[in-house]
Design a protein around this motif. Sequence first.
Motif: not given
Length: 574
Positions: A112, A193, A341, A436, A459, A461, A464-465, A468
């Motif tokens: 992050s 990512p 995101i 991103l 934002l 982790q 985001m994961e 994604l």
Amino acid sequence: MKHAYIMLLSDGRAGYDKSLDERVRAMGMACRLESAVARVYVSPDTPIIRLHAHAMIIGQVFNSDGLQLTSAPATLSGPAERAHEHLLTKMWGQYLAIHASAVQVTLLRDPSGAVPCVYSIVGRCGFVSSDISLAVELGIYKREIDWQTIAHILEFPYFKTSRTGLANISELLPGIELRIRAQRASTHLAWSPWHFTERPARHTDTTEAAYEVRQAVTMAVKALAKLQHRFVVELSGGLDSSIVSTCLREFADSATFCTLVMTVAGTDERPYARLMTDMLGKPLSSIDIDFDKIGFEYREPPSSTRPAIGILQHAVNEAWEAAGERYKVDSFFSGGGGDSIFCYLSTAAPAADAFLERGVAKGIAAVQDLSSLHQCTIWQAAVLTYKKIRQRRPSTWKRDTTLLYGSSLSGLSGDHPWMNAPPHALPGDREKIRQLISTQLFRPATPRGAGRVIHFPLLSQPVMEACLKVPSWMWISHGRNRAIARDAFADQLPTGIIERRSKGSYTGVLAGIYARHRHAMQRFLADGELHSNGLIDRSKLAQIFEREQAPRDTTFIRILDICATENWVRNQAR
């Protein structure tokens, strides 16, 4: 100072400068880790976790359930490589991990990027710090402009790389591991990512995707909220900040919900923001920005190492900082980064991804969604999708040479490790990861003053994961932008927010700033440092300022960005 630290590096032979040690301690910082090649000093209010005698974490770490670690588990007590792998796969947080052996220092910045990290290694000495002004105050660094990097910043707007605008200063990018040995630095991509866009991790069901996104966002917001006593929620009236707000429901008594108000048509988001606060049973406070007082010359934070704060953003920052003082809070919560995101793409890439990943039937459905989303004919959507499929070229950052001398172009590759896409990466995945990357400018662009922190939970982790893993075409299902996020929180948001398709825009405000100051801006740039150092073409500048602005001409935004860069450069001499 939040997360304030400085690491002094040594070659292990000459020892440490005792007078420098005394100066650091006189600043109120204490040495928390020491080896033959490094000493780490932190401020009293900086959270740390001791891993072992020669390793520590600066910041906060949470487990996968969102529970904060107060001491190091055995899994983090081993060597750097093993500890970092465990941090990145089993935990998350806002941290910088430091391991210092007798010959090498190894650092990991969390994905992050919440804890700042810049470094410099020149000769036998060097430092790593959260704030360049600490090194300046200690006398171990003197500000000097890196003109080649400034040229790169102008040439590739909003592109974050490890190079900064200051000579001999680099930034450790999020998710990257830094190794310093024998006064030489090397970096390694520790978190990518792209791993979460690969087929084994990828979602195939929209319901499951929405559930995972909801779980990740809710967990991250709540974990960060538990760190604070009083905070302001920056509520814009849009989907992203509303999602953050609803996740703060159980912490609402600690929150002050605020929205920005400007005396410019089309910027009043209070009706939408109030839908959210009414649902939460809380009042909405208005934070006023006086348009007439917005200028283009302003003080930059001493911690700044590159141009990041735009003209309007500076006015916004001042308004939020005043709100922090007024409401006596220790932090802010923002929905910033939500568009990136939640895969808010403006191209035909999602439909192209559907064809390439799932075949004709799913591709045709995605074209229909694309047509509905952008209010165009299916034929137009299909043509754009076909062109996007045929385009399949490697990702590059958009270049802008407007107003630049041809000879001033940087010549730097200036790449970002996340730009290195796998050979068969889909167009939509390439675009959302480029977005991103652009969010990495958010934190340095949003200082809140007086030691207050700003949280960007979208934002983090885990969020985001989770996002994604969602294919780009799922995000436009039924012709809705950010569709998975809407589905994930459909029962927790007002109908007016869920069904809203419009977005507030500040383009009119920017145009007004330009119209008000255009003549002064021309003099500012024509007589400025960027021109003196051969970056700005004065004749091109004169041509732009002399012509009448066409209705859809957005060149003024480029002018405002260049003025912000000129302002940053001038601040470095103060």
